[in-house]
Write an enzyme that holds these catalytic residues in place. Structure first.
Site, PDB file in Angstrom:
ATOM      1  CE  LYS A 299      -1.867   1.524   4.014  1.00  0.00           C
ATOM      2  NZ  LYS A 299      -1.570   2.932   4.352  1.00  0.00           N
ATOM      3  CG  ASN A 300       2.150   2.630   3.546  1.00  0.00           C
ATOM      4  OD1 ASN A 300       1.004   2.936   3.231  1.00  0.00           O
ATOM      5  ND2 ASN A 300       2.488   2.336   4.790  1.00  0.00           N
TER       6      ASN A 300
ATOM      7  NE  ARG B 177      -2.909  12.343   7.568  1.00  0.00           N
ATOM      8  CZ  ARG B 177      -1.679  12.714   7.203  1.00  0.00           C
ATOM      9  NH1 ARG B 177      -0.921  11.855   6.588  1.00  0.00           N
ATOM     10  NH2 ARG B 177      -1.242  13.933   7.406  1.00  0.00           N
TER      11      ARG B 177
ATOM     12  CB  CYS C  98      -6.197   9.611  11.019  1.00  0.00           C
ATOM     13  SG  CYS C  98      -4.550   9.024  11.359  1.00  0.00           S
TER      14      CYS C  98
ATOM     15  NE  ARG D 196      -0.370  10.240   9.962  1.00  0.00           N
ATOM     16  CZ  ARG D 196      -0.867   9.208   9.270  1.00  0.00           C
ATOM     17  NH1 ARG D 196      -1.955   8.631   9.694  1.00  0.00           N
ATOM     18  NH2 ARG D 196      -0.288   8.781   8.169  1.00  0.00           N
ATOM     19  N   PRO D 197       0.345  16.226  11.137  1.00  0.00           N
ATOM     20  CG  PRO D 197       2.065  17.233  12.329  1.00  0.00           C
ATOM     21  CD  PRO D 197       1.123  16.068  12.353  1.00  0.00           C
ATOM     22  CB  ILE D 198       1.122  18.484   5.898  1.00  0.00           C
ATOM     23  CG1 ILE D 198       0.174  19.685   5.954  1.00  0.00           C
ATOM     24  CG2 ILE D 198       0.341  17.174   5.790  1.00  0.00           C
ATOM     25  CD1 ILE D 198      -0.581  19.926   4.657  1.00  0.00           C
ATOM     26  CG  ASP D 199       5.075  20.720  10.551  1.00  0.00           C
ATOM     27  OD1 ASP D 199       4.592  19.573  10.429  1.00  0.00           O
ATOM     28  OD2 ASP D 199       6.015  20.963  11.308  1.00  0.00           O
ATOM     29  CG  LEU D 200       8.201  18.203   8.902  1.00  0.00           C
ATOM     30  CD1 LEU D 200       8.877  16.875   9.199  1.00  0.00           C
ATOM     31  CD2 LEU D 200       8.990  19.357   9.511  1.00  0.00           C
TER      32      LEU D 200
ATOM     33  CG  ASP E  55       2.944   1.386   9.309  1.00  0.00           C
ATOM     34  OD1 ASP E  55       3.195   1.579   8.109  1.00  0.00           O
ATOM     35  OD2 ASP E  55       2.591   2.294  10.083  1.00  0.00           O
TER      36      ASP E  55
ATOM     37  NE  ARG F 248      -7.730   4.139   4.798  1.00  0.00           N
ATOM     38  CZ  ARG F 248      -7.283   5.297   5.260  1.00  0.00           C
ATOM     39  NH1 ARG F 248      -7.691   5.749   6.431  1.00  0.00           N
ATOM     40  NH2 ARG F 248      -6.414   6.004   4.558  1.00  0.00           N
TER      41      ARG F 248
HETATM   42  C1  EPZ Z   1       3.673   7.034   6.225  1.00  0.00           C
HETATM   43  O1  EPZ Z   1       2.846   7.991   6.848  1.00  0.00           O
HETATM   44  C2  EPZ Z   1       2.815   5.777   6.090  1.00  0.00           C
HETATM   45  N1  EPZ Z   1       1.657   6.064   5.251  1.00  0.00           N
HETATM   46  C3  EPZ Z   1       2.354   5.323   7.478  1.00  0.00           C
HETATM   47  O2  EPZ Z   1       1.615   4.110   7.318  1.00  0.00           O
HETATM   48  C4  EPZ Z   1       3.592   5.045   8.325  1.00  0.00           C
HETATM   49  O3  EPZ Z   1       3.181   4.687   9.622  1.00  0.00           O
HETATM   50  C5  EPZ Z   1       4.478   6.295   8.382  1.00  0.00           C
HETATM   51  O4  EPZ Z   1       4.813   6.719   7.048  1.00  0.00           O
HETATM   52  C6  EPZ Z   1       5.773   6.064   9.151  1.00  0.00           C
HETATM   53  O5  EPZ Z   1       6.479   5.020   8.565  1.00  0.00           O
HETATM   54  C7  EPZ Z   1       1.799   6.034   3.905  1.00  0.00           C
HETATM   55  O6  EPZ Z   1       2.885   5.834   3.389  1.00  0.00           O
HETATM   56  C8  EPZ Z   1       0.559   6.294   3.088  1.00  0.00           C
HETATM   57  P1  EPZ Z   1       5.548  10.461   8.504  1.00  0.00           P
HETATM   58  P2  EPZ Z   1       3.343   9.541   6.927  1.00  0.00           P
HETATM   59  O7  EPZ Z   1       5.433  11.697   7.679  1.00  0.00           O
HETATM   60  O8  EPZ Z   1       4.059   9.894   5.677  1.00  0.00           O
HETATM   61  C9  EPZ Z   1       5.203  13.685  11.947  1.00  0.00           C
HETATM   62  C10 EPZ Z   1      -0.141   2.588   7.671  1.00  0.00           C
HETATM   63  O9  EPZ Z   1      -0.638   2.040   8.670  1.00  0.00           O
HETATM   64  N2  EPZ Z   1       5.146  14.695  10.870  1.00  0.00           N
HETATM   65  O10 EPZ Z   1       6.840   9.697   8.459  1.00  0.00           O
HETATM   66  O11 EPZ Z   1       2.203  10.358   7.348  1.00  0.00           O
HETATM   67  C11 EPZ Z   1       3.923  12.880  12.010  1.00  0.00           C
HETATM   68  O12 EPZ Z   1       2.938  13.558  12.759  1.00  0.00           O
HETATM   69  C12 EPZ Z   1       0.228   4.062   7.712  1.00  0.00           C
HETATM   70  O13 EPZ Z   1       0.097   2.003   6.583  1.00  0.00           O
HETATM   71  C13 EPZ Z   1       5.171  16.035  11.198  1.00  0.00           C
HETATM   72  O14 EPZ Z   1       5.234  16.407  12.370  1.00  0.00           O
HETATM   73  O15 EPZ Z   1       4.392   9.442   8.126  1.00  0.00           O
HETATM   74  C14 EPZ Z   1       4.346  11.611  12.669  1.00  0.00           C
HETATM   75  O16 EPZ Z   1       4.351  11.792  14.080  1.00  0.00           O
HETATM   76  C15 EPZ Z   1      -0.034   4.692   9.074  1.00  0.00           C
HETATM   77  N3  EPZ Z   1       5.094  16.968  10.192  1.00  0.00           N
HETATM   78  C16 EPZ Z   1       5.774  11.428  12.174  1.00  0.00           C
HETATM   79  O17 EPZ Z   1       6.197  12.701  11.664  1.00  0.00           O
HETATM   80  C17 EPZ Z   1       5.008  16.597   8.883  1.00  0.00           C
HETATM   81  O18 EPZ Z   1       4.962  17.492   8.003  1.00  0.00           O
HETATM   82  C18 EPZ Z   1       5.892  10.384  11.068  1.00  0.00           C
HETATM   83  O19 EPZ Z   1       5.142  10.829   9.984  1.00  0.00           O
HETATM   84  C19 EPZ Z   1       4.989  15.221   8.568  1.00  0.00           C
HETATM   85  C20 EPZ Z   1       5.059  14.289   9.575  1.00  0.00           C
END
Ligand code: EPZ
Length: 432
Positions: free
Chosen positions: A22-23, A92, A116, A121-125, A306, A398
């Site tokens: 999926k990812n 998202r 969620c 799940r912020p997107i600030d980065l 995960d 999903r």
């Molecule tokens: C991806 O989510 C995966 N989803 C997640 O899988 C997985 O758990 C995660 O990476 C970590 O490996 C998909 O690929 C679709 P992150 P993502 O950005 O990209 C914080 C599943 O069950 N953060 O690495 O959202 C965030 O809040 C799903 O298959 C910021 O603060 O993960 C989190 O605490 C769940 N600001 C941490 O970083 C940002 O701009 C990790 O998030 C982005 C992230």
């Protein structure tokens, strides 16, 4: 909406071909927008998130055909550059369309993705990186209005190796003017898969899988053919189900270097492994699983977040005490309370969960709060004594393709009872 009905106590055993990840699939589907002619993707998992993403591509004006697990996507007729609230709220990961759409259009509007069940799940980065690359972002009524004259290559230093932020920057940088260097980039296998796909489309990208990724922007990306790699988390899920039920399992399709942290923990629990061929993994669990260690989740190659709910489920039946520290998401222990309803002994304190193994679990009526929580409850139900009812199949669907058929194929007694929406049920009763 559906409910799984599981009669526990049967071994999950035999041989299983792990489906596409999926990812890996989701960012690659977004990347298709960058190609100005046809892309062929094979081995797509037929899961809800993938089918919804294909619908988004159609809404944007792409021509999409899906035959079996093969999609043919032609983005040359891309018309729309807006991704609405309904779409982003449902999924998202559609935020990944932002980087790809900006590679094709000077203005993109996308609704702000909410949090969620597992965290805010912020997107600030993502947004800070885009601004460094010349994108102007205005937020109004939870809609991000993003404009760019040109995309400028830049040095992007990520404070945390965010998977999504790394992917979004790669998508934007692929057609930037100049070179982009992503420092402290995510190293997950899904990043490597995306880089290989972009390279197949003609992108100049180097260093994927390390903490530094260099992208030299090009003016045009062409079509490509690509097969989605196997899902390491689905593989880990089936290993946990087999280990909890005492079944001997052969998994086909996994890549050895992706499974290190998960197999290390399962070996410590007493499981034996052998890579019979390059992609055929054999596992035999011990008569009694054991624990007495600590697991800390983290960015790859650390233990994957995960897999944390699945491992918690397994540890409820392992002799000993164990602590899991969830350092990636702030609210990813929802499976704990549900597992306790099945007789598990789990105490949650902040980012730590303490599990004391019990002799057996009993069936119960429980609720999936998110994708991996639901999978963890299914594994527990397969190992429990008696019948379990697990609500919330829509979460599990999903990320797992017909998991009830997969577990049945491997010996489990599980069925999915579709719950029709009340208004549909009334219509049916009216016409009966
Ligand atoms: C991806 O989510 C995966 N989803 C997640 O899988 C997985 O758990 C995660 O990476 C970590 O490996 C998909 O690929 C679709 P992150 P993502 O950005 O990209 C914080 C599943 O069950 N953060 O690495 O959202 C965030 O809040 C799903 O298959 C910021 O603060 O993960 C989190 O605490 C769940 N600001 C941490 O970083 C940002 O701009 C990790 O998030 C982005 C992230």
């Amino acid at each position: 909406m559906g409910t799984y009905i599981v009669q526990g106590g049967r071994r999950i055993e035999g041989e299983f071909q792990v489906r596409g990840g999926k990812n890996s699939a989701l960012p690659i589907l977004s990347a298709c927008i960058l190609a100005e002619d046809e892309v062929v993707l094979e081995n797509l998992p037929l899961i809800r998130d993938v089918l919804q993403t294909l619908d988004i591509l159609r809404e944007l004006g792409c021509k999409v055909t899906l035959t079996g697990r093969t999609a043919v996507i032609d983005s040359s007729f891309l018309q729309k550059t807006e991704v609405g609230n309904e779409t982003v709220r449902k999924m998202r990961s559609s935020i990944l369309f932002l980087g790809a759409l900006l590679g094709r259009a000077k203005q993109v509007k996308i609704s702000y993705p909410g949090g969620c069940a597992i965290g805010s799940r912020p997107i600030d980065l993502h947004l800070a990186s885009f601004q460094r690359m010349g994108v102007e972002i205005q937020e109004e009524n939870c809609v991000l209005d993003c404009k760019r004259e040109k995309i400028a290559g830049a040095v992007i230093q990520l404070p945390f190796p965010s998977v999504g932020a790394t992917e979004n920057v790669m998508l934007l940088a692929a057609k930037a003017e100049g070179v982009t260097m992503i420092r402290n980039a995510a190293r997950e296998p899904e990043i490597v898969a995306l880089a290989r796909f972009l390279r197949a489309m003609g992108a100049e990208i180097y260093g994927e899988g390390t903490g530094s990724i260099l992208v030299e922007g090009v003016s045009r990306l062409h079509g490509a053919y690509y097969s989605i790699p196997a899902d390491r988390i689905e593989g880990g899920t089936f290993l946990c189900a087999a280990a909890m039920t005492g079944g001997e399992l052969f998994l086909r399709g996994l890549e050895r270097e992706q499974m290190g942290a998960v197999l290390e923990v399962l070996r410590t629990c007493g499981c034996r492994f052998l890579w019979e061929e390059s992609d055929l993994l054999w596992m035999k669990p011990p008569k009694e699983l054991k624990s007495d260690f600590t697991i800390v989740t983290g960015p790859f190659p650390a233990f994957p977040t995960d897999m944390q709910p699945l491992m918690m489920s397994l540890l409820t039946l392992a002799k000993g005490n164990c602590m899991i520290s969830e350092t990636v998401f702030e609210a990813r222990f929802s499976q704990g309370a549900e597992l306790c309803r099945m007789g598990a002994d789990i105490r949650i304190s902040g980012e730590n969960a303490y599990i004391c193994g019990v002799k057996s679990l009993h069936g119960a009526e429980v609720f999936a709060h998110d994708l991996r929580c639901g999978a963890a409850l299914l594994c527990a139900a397969l190992a429990a004594e008696g019948e379990s009812i697990i609500h919330g199949s829509e979460y599990v669907e999903r990320g797992y393709e017909k998991i009830e058929d997969a577990f049945s194929f491997l010996g489990g007694n599980i069925r999915l009872r579709e719950e029709r929406k009340p208004y549909v049920q009334k219509e049916i009763e009216k016409n009966e």
